[in-house]
Structures are given as C-alpha cells and as structure tokens.
Enzyme design. Structure first.
Site, PDB file in Angstrom:
ATOM      1  N   ASP A 460       0.845  -1.187   0.000  1.00  0.00           N
ATOM      2  CA  ASP A 460       0.000   0.000   0.000  1.00  0.00           C
ATOM      3  C   ASP A 460       0.886   1.244   0.000  1.00  0.00           C
ATOM      4  OD1 ASP A 460      -2.386   1.373   0.011  1.00  0.00           O
ATOM      5  OD2 ASP A 460      -2.738   1.169   2.160  1.00  0.00           O
ATOM      6  N   GLU A 463       2.755   4.584  -4.355  1.00  0.00           N
ATOM      7  CA  GLU A 463       2.800   5.391  -5.584  1.00  0.00           C
ATOM      8  C   GLU A 463       4.150   6.096  -5.804  1.00  0.00           C
ATOM      9  OE1 GLU A 463      -0.962   4.186  -4.523  1.00  0.00           O
ATOM     10  OE2 GLU A 463       0.270   5.526  -3.315  1.00  0.00           O
ATOM     11  N   ASP A 539      -9.106   3.049  -3.208  1.00  0.00           N
ATOM     12  CA  ASP A 539     -10.120   3.587  -2.299  1.00  0.00           C
ATOM     13  C   ASP A 539     -11.338   4.104  -3.062  1.00  0.00           C
ATOM     14  OD1 ASP A 539      -8.185   3.001  -0.468  1.00  0.00           O
ATOM     15  OD2 ASP A 539      -7.624   5.072  -0.063  1.00  0.00           O
TER      16      ASP A 539
END
Length: 928
Positions: A460, A463, A539
C-alpha cells in the site's frame, strides 16, 4: 446534478477518511501531515528551489520543433537508423509482428518493464529469450524507406513521419513527425474512423477511451474516488487501437509524466481523428504490435512478462477491514465464518497490526503471537495477508531505519540529504527501489513474513504517497534515484516506484519460502508489474456509480497486461445498504481478486453483521466463489501462459475451435451487429461465462447484450443439476423464455431478483466446477436457492448480531489448505450440433511440483444419439479418484466406459477418471 452528487459524496468520504485517519494515527503524525501540506504549498518546494519556475520560463521561450531534414540513413536486415537535423530515429523489428521505434535525444529507459531483464528472469526462473531482432526487407526510393516482415510494414518519410501497415498493405496508423520542446516530446498520430481505444491501466472511465484525456502520474486521489477521477494509482502506457481492418497495440516505454489525449469528446467515432501524446522527458520509445486482440496481449506480455500462476488459495474469498486491532478480532472473524459453515481463504491485516505503524514489526501487546495465530488459522485453510508500506519511520532507535540509513538505501534530495515524507508512522524515509542493493536489502526483510507465518503481503501507499491534505502527495520530483548506477530523479522514478517495490517483495517472498508461490496485491504499479503482483482498484467510493465503474476499470487493467484485479467489495469509504453490498459481492465473486475491505470507522462487513435475508444471500455468494474455483484456476493458468486476461470485454474474439459461431443463414433477419465496445457493465469471465451484474438501485430486471454465439441463461448460478436452484426458465423474458439457446448478437431481457447475478453460458462450453458446494451436494452445503423478499432490504449492517444461518456439525467450515476441488465436475453445455470443449488445470495448489492440464471434448450430444466425452490430459499430477459429469440441454439416459455401466441420476453421473465416456441421450430435449 449527477456530477455534483458524486463530488459531494467524494468530498464527504475524503473528510470522513481524513478525520478517522488523523484520529487513528494520533496528534504527532497529524501535525506532520499539516506541516507536509504547508511545505507542498510553498513555491518551488516540490520541484526543488527554483526548478519549476525555470522550467516554466524556458517553456515559454522555446518553440516546438520537428526532427528537421533527413541527413542520412543506415540499415541492415533488422534495424534502420535515420539521422535528422535535430533528432535520431531508430527503427527495429523485435519479431515479425512487433516494431520498436526510438526517437532521441533523451535518455533511454531502464529496462524494468521488459521480461528480458536478466534479474527478472532469474527471480522467476524464466529462460533467456531467443535472439529478438527479426529479419526484415528494406527498400528505399530516396524519399521513403520501407521496412517489412511477413506481418508488418513501416514506412519512414524524409520528414520523419511514419506509416504502419498490415501484411496486406492496410494502413493501421500514421505518425506525424514528433515535436520536441526542451526535454518534452509530443507525438500526434491518427485515429481511424471507427477505431476504439482501450488500455492505460487503471482508469475510472468507460472501456472505450476515445474522446478522453488522461494524465499518467500514479497518484493517491485521497479519500475516495468515483467515476471520472484522474489520475489514479496505476497508469500503464499501453494503448490498444481496435479496428475491423486490423488492431494495433502501442506500448510507450517512458515512465515520466505523460498526457494521453484521444481526440475531442464531441467528435464522432465514425470519422478519423488525431491522438496527441506527450512525455515530460527521456527518449520517445514505443513498441507497435499488430494482430487480433488475443495476439496483441500475447505479444505484449511476451515483451513485458506473463503473470505467474498464483497459489490457488489467492483465488478464494478474502475478508479485510481497516480496524482488526488485535489477535482476538482476527480470531473472531475466523470463528464467525466457521459458525456459519462458510469457506474463507484469507484474512488481511491492515496497519493496526504494526508497532507504531513501523513496517516489518508487530505490536507485541495486541499481536504478540502472530505465528501461532497464523498456524491456528491455517488448519481451516485460512491464510494471513499483511500490509507492507514503503515508508520507514525516521527513528534512530528503529533498527530497520538505521540499517537503511547506514546502507545508503533511502532516496536523497537534490543536495544529497535523506529525503523524507509523511506516512502513517510520521516522518518517513523511502527506500530507493531503483538501486539493486536496496531491492536486495528490502527483500531480506520478508524473512519477517516467513517467521510470523504470514502467507502473502499487501503493498500500500507505494505510488509513493507522502500524506498531505492538498497538492501532489508524493516525493519532490528533484529527489535522486540510483537507476542501477546511472542516476536519475523522481520525475522518472515515480511511476516505477510501486512496480519495483513489488519486484523486491516478490523476490523476498521467493527467498523466504522458495517452495511456495509468492502472493502480493499492490495498489500501484507500471508496465510489467504483472510479473510480481496483483492489483486492487484502491479507495473507491461506496456508490452505485462506482460499482458500475469497476467493470470497465478491471477489464481495462486486463487489456493492459494485468490479469489479476478486483475492487474493495462494498466500496472502501462508505456505508453500503444491504442491496448495494449484495450487488457488489455478486460482481466481486466473478472477479479474479475477491476481497471485502473498508475504511476504519464504518460498520464492519463480515457476513453475520447483516440481518436476514441478506445474510443468507451473502453466504450463498461466497459459496458460489468456491464452486467456480476450478474454472478460475484454469483461467489463471491460461493468463500465465498466454497473457489472456481472466476478465475480458464482450468483444473478445472466440475462435471456431472454442465455440460454434452462427452461420450467415443463422444470423439472417437479425438486427445489425451491436457495438460491443460500448458495453461497460457486462464482461466475459474466460470464454465460457458472460457476467451481467446489476448496477442500478432497485433494478430487478436488466437488458443483456449478447455477442456472437449461442447462449443459455443460467440465472444466478448452477445448482446440482445445472439450473439455478429454482424454476430458472421462469426468470427469462422474451426470446429465451423456453430455455433453449439464443443466438447472438442480440439483446436479451432477464429477471434479476436480488439473490441472482445474471449469468449466461456460451453453448459449446465445458466448465470445471467443484460440486461439493452445489445445492444438495456434499455435507449440507447450501446452494443459491434463498429468495430475498423485496421488503426489509435496507436494514443496514448489524454491528452486534450474529444470529441466523448457524453452522451444523455436517457443514463445511473451510476449503482445505490446498483448496483442491473435492468433487471435480465437468458441466457440459453442448451447442446445437451437440459439440462442446473445455479445459481444466490442476496441481497441488502451490509450489512448483507436477501439474495436470485436462482437455475435454464432447461430440454427438443431440437427442436420440450416443455422445462421446473424451478426456485427454498432460502432466504427472494424478487425477481425482472420482469426477462428476453433468449434461445440460439434453436428457441423459445412461452412461458407460470401459464396458461398465455408470449410474445416472437427474442428468448427472459420478465415475472414476476415464478416457472416453459413452453417453446415451434420450430422444427428448431437456433444456436444463
């Protein structure tokens, strides 16, 4: 008004998430987030002092310029080099159907995306590729150069324009001379009349991207996103141009920020248009491949790598939430599934399990014995999957941080100082995954995963994200990276970061547990990420619009080379009512990655939290997931060997060897062929199943657009004999109400009560299932016969209750550690000529041992005939002791093999493995 409603929902979800997130991590980290936000708003801070302003000033002064006049050209049998006044063009054939085009100046990319990278091959035990440069014929008249193989031709003009043609000379694409300003490249190329555009990785758009514009810069949108949000976590610069005259795939091997503009949204697709593509820096390198859609995915994944076969348990049902704060919470989840007699493959641990959110740690107070917990769960076939973030807490007392600092493994700012951002533990340093030594160091940390008994990881915030309330939530673009020794900055490394973290994690899991297949699901990635990880869509907001969007998003990921994907069932940041959650779960059980997950602070979504009758519907859908697991595993094997995605667009071509295509006479009198590329709310699961999820609140019917072929409606699932566990014929309206096959293309209206996801099977298919999960089979397992009343659907989620649908002693409580089918069944739906084919892949479910690839072919299954079912297989993995065979659409009277009669009951039989099975068909059709 719809756009305003979506914006308000997203703003509310973002505010709710921000509140819960900040309150969860505490005041110190919250203060760091605010400080980071202020830093990001400071002029120049994100680009390095003055860098952004200098870039903008120079951009105003510099003009776009073309390559200029051609100075000279050299070429041989596989490559040509053209020198222009201001640029150099290299044209290479990597195969008869693949072309590589490179414009410079600008640095060449590091080959992280390509499967030919030696370290990638070694990590996945992939043999070295054969020499890749293909021979081609070269001709020139002084103004144009023509390079050709037997499948593809490229013509280079003296002004630098390029024309790509098929083997028959049909124009596929015209590239204007590219333009350069500063370090930026701009490429304009033609879009043919009627051409469809798809790909680009994760996009919150319709399937056909023509008329849309996209920024490829991996980004956490913050809060929850809905349809139209751009950019998202995983942009992949692969574009498919689909056209009846010939399709073309383009992969742009440039990881800097790019903009993809596919023409005006107001322009009709029926007229030609122009696409405009820009890259911020580096060489303009791209690959072009021609062929049919399956061939394009095969060619692209041969270049960037196939997804490895996952462990079978990864294809089961996963339960997760941000909020499992202790071992007791996790055990309660496992106990709840056991009490309901439900299978469960994995429980995911979010950031709560860590010690102060420090990566590769466990809180000794709340998760003091993870290894014992994992061992206890595994006895019911349940694995633990733990979240791993890249941010390492800046803390001299934290051994991982001091190791990384002393080893020089963290990214540095432009002055050579350690670059910091803000993540859950507060101020954090970020490993530089472009450095081989750092990837190796990070990989060694996954011994923690092995020691704790954790079976897989969930990457997670990769990025990478540096938390802030506004601005570009990542590292400054001036941040320095190693790039395997050549050096570079974050403007080039940013989009690669998640994929390279996945690579390090995959190698780490492989070292820690060499006998097992690694499992990673990642939020971010880039081209080639499929070699290392799965992906989920992040999300997503809880809304009907977002539910519908997941179809096009996951199909688009598959067309970008990433076959294993799914969404947070129910949406991440919201509270679904019973109806929305059930409809989302119906979609989720048909996706490669099937996980319920939600944000902290919303009611939990374990099955027993719902009131009846929703609870029973949820349980039946989870059981359906395990019913189709043999089919899913077979599709996963196909993806790992051919690059074909599991979830496919309706327009995915079907060869005549896969299913019968209606003749011209059979199609006479039908409506014109429908536009399958405009369908964003249906998909093919493999080549046999058409899935039409319900994505509108209150809908109890829906229209289903059928592709070519012969189709049978099977409603919400397959019971022990092949129906839906009820009067499935009564659920069909219009042209298919008799239960006989319907010939596509065409439109079909079907009933879709809340307990049913509309499913159709392509006649001519044989599908492997595990019938231990069928209604009336096995040890008391329920089927899909529960009917929900229209009233009482919005009770909401019961935070406390767990009554209803209690387990019993004879009920299954788990899928088994290997998730092997307990009653492997071959369900046959013959086409009108009595023919059907199918495949079934099987092995121990994990590791690298023996396998068995079953190929099945049914012939002569028409009323009054003797049909033959042939079962051929390769590989050394033994078949099960018994298999079940079910025929649909005809009345099976008797069966035998090797001269032995086999008992037939309600159109089905159970027998030992066979080579040829003789099936006596009644003269009366059955239509089941």
């Amino acid at each position: 008004m719809a756009d305003l409603g979506s914006a308000l929902r997203q703003a509310y979800a973002k505010a709710r998430l921000t509140w819960h997130g900040l309150s969860d991590v505490g005041i110190p980290t919250g203060a760091q987030v605010l400080l980071n936000t202020a830093r990001m708003r400071s002029p120049g801070i994100h680009e390095g002092a003055g860098h952004r302003l200098l870039h903008l000033r120079s951009a105003r002064l510099e003009m776009w310029h073309a390559p200029g006049k051609l100075i000279g050209a050299t070429y041989d049998t596989g490559e040509a080099i053209f020198e222009f006044d201001y640029a150099t063009l290299n044209v290479s054939f990597l195969g008869p159907d693949m072309l590589r085009i490179t414009w410079q100046p600008g640095g060449l990319p590091s080959a992280y995306a390509l499967s030919s990278d030696q370290q990638c091959r070694e990590a996945q035990d992939i043999p070295a590729p054969s020499p890749c440069v293909a021979r081609c014929a070269v001709a020139s008249d002084g103004e144009r150069w023509r390079l050709s193989t037997e499948l593809l031709t490229v013509e280079v003009a003296s002004d630098g324009s390029l024309d790509t043609l098929s083997a028959t000379g049909t124009p596929l694409r015209h590239d204007e001379p590219p333009l350069r300003r500063g370090s930026t490249w701009k490429l304009r190329h033609s879009l043919r009349a009627g051409e469809r555009i798809c790909g680009l990785g994760e996009q919150a758009q319709r399937l056909d991207l023509r008329g849309t514009t996209h920024r490829l810069w991996n980004r956490d949108p913050g809060g929850a996103y809905g349809p139209g949000r751009d950019p998202l976590y995983c942009g992949i610069p692969v574009v498919l141009g689909i056209h009846h005259d010939g399709s073309l795939l383009a992969f742009y091997e440039n990881s800097t920020e790019s903009n993809m503009d596919f023409g005006s949204p107001d322009a009709a697709r029926s007229v030609p248009a122009t696409a405009t593509i820009t890259f911020a820096d580096g060489a303009l390198r791209y690959y072009l491949s021609a062929g049919e859609l399956p061939e394009l995915l095969d060619s692209y994944t041969a270049l960037t790598g196939r997804a490895p076969l996952p462990p079978r348990w990864a294809l089961g049902y996963h339960q997760s939430r941000w909020g499992y704060r202790s071992e007791a919470d996790v055990r309660e989840v496992a106990t709840g599934f056991a009490r309901l007699g439900l299978p469960l493959s994995a429980i995911h641990l979010d950031i709560d399990y860590m010690d102060g959110y420090r990566v590769f740690t466990a809180d000794e107070g709340r998760f003091g014995n993870l290894a014992q917990l994992a061992s206890d769960l595994s006895r019911s076939g349940i694995r633990l999957v733990a979240i791993i973030d890249p941010g390492v807490k800046v803390d001299p007392a934290f051994p991982l941080y001091t190791e990384g600092r002393h080893g020089g493994h963290f990214c540095a700012d432009r002055f050579g100082r350690e670059a910091h951002g803000v993540v859950w533990p507060g101020r954090a340093a970020f490993p530089d995954f472009t450095a081989p030594a750092t990837r190796d160091w990070w990989a060694t940390q996954y011994g923690f995963i092995r020691d704790k008994g954790i079976a897989g990881v969930w990457h997670d915030m990769n990025e990478p994200t540096s938390m802030a309330l506004v601005g570009d939530r990542t590292l400054p673009r001036s941040t320095r990276h190693d790039f395997d020794g050549r050096g570079g900055d974050h403007s080039e490394a940013h989009n690669l970061y998640g994929m390279l973290m996945d690579r390090a994690g995959y190698e780490g899991l492989q070292r820690a547990r060499p006998e097992g297949r690694p499992f990673i699901v990642s939020r971010s990635g880039w081209a080639g990420m499929q070699r290392w990880s799965w992906i989920w869509t992040g999300d997503v907001e809880t809304s009907w619009q977002a539910l519908r969007q997941q179809v096009a998003t996951v199909v688009g990921l598959g067309l970008s080379g990433v076959p294993f994907a799914g969404s947070d069932i129910g949406g991440f940041a919201g509270i679904p009512d019973d109806e929305l959650y059930i409809r989302w779960l119906q979609l989720g059980v048909m996706m490669p990655f099937c996980r319920t997950h939600s944000v902290v602070g919303v009611p939990p979504r374990e099955p027993w939290r719902f009131h009846e009758p929703a609870r029973s519907a949820i349980c039946s859908l989870i059981e359906l997931r395990y019913r189709i697991l043999p089919y899913l595993y077979t599709l996963a094997h196909e993806a790992s060997t051919t690059g074909a995605p599991m979830v496919r667009p309706l327009a995915w071509p079907i060869s005549t060897t896969e299913a019968t295509i209606p003749t011209a006479d059979a199609r006479a009198g039908q409506e014109p062929e429908p536009d399958l590329w405009s369908v964003d709310d249906e998909f093919m699961l493999g080549s046999a199943l058409l899935v039409a999820p319900v994505t509108e609140k209150g809908a109890r019917t829906r229209d289903v657009l059928l592709p070519e072929g012969s189709w049978l409606y099977i409603g919400g699932g397959i019971d022990g004999r092949g129906g839906m566990g009820g009067d499935h014929d009564s659920q069909i309206n219009g042209s298919n109400s008799s239960g006989t096959p319907m010939t596509g293309p065409g439109m079909l209206r079907v009933d879709a009560p809340l307990e049913n996801i509309p499913l159709l099977v392509r006649a001519g298919s044989i599908i492997p299932l595990d019938d231990i999960w069928a209604s009336g089979m096995g040890r008391g397992v329920t089927g899909l016969e529960t009917t929900l009343a229209n009233a009482g659907l919005n009770h909401g989620i019961d935070r406390e209750g767990s009554e209803g649908r209690e387990g019993s002693e004879d009920r299954r409580i788990g899928p088994g550690l290997a998730h092997s089918p307990e009653l492997l069944s071959f369900h046959c739906w013959p086409d009108p000529s009595g023919h059907a084919i199918g495949a079934c892949y099987d092995d121990p479910g994990d590791g690298y041992g023996p396998y068995r690839l079953n190929r099945l072919e049914l012939s002569g299954a028409v009323p009054g005939a003797t049909a033959l079912l042939r079962w051929d297989h390769e590989g050394e993995f033994p078949p099960p002791d018994r298999v079940r065979v079910v025929l649909h659409g005809v009345e099976l009277r008797s069966a035998r093999f090797d001269g032995t009669e086999v008992q037939v009951h309600r159109g089905a039989l159970i027998c030992s493995p066979f080579t040829v099975l003789e099936l006596e068909i009644s003269a009366t059709a059955d239509h089941s």
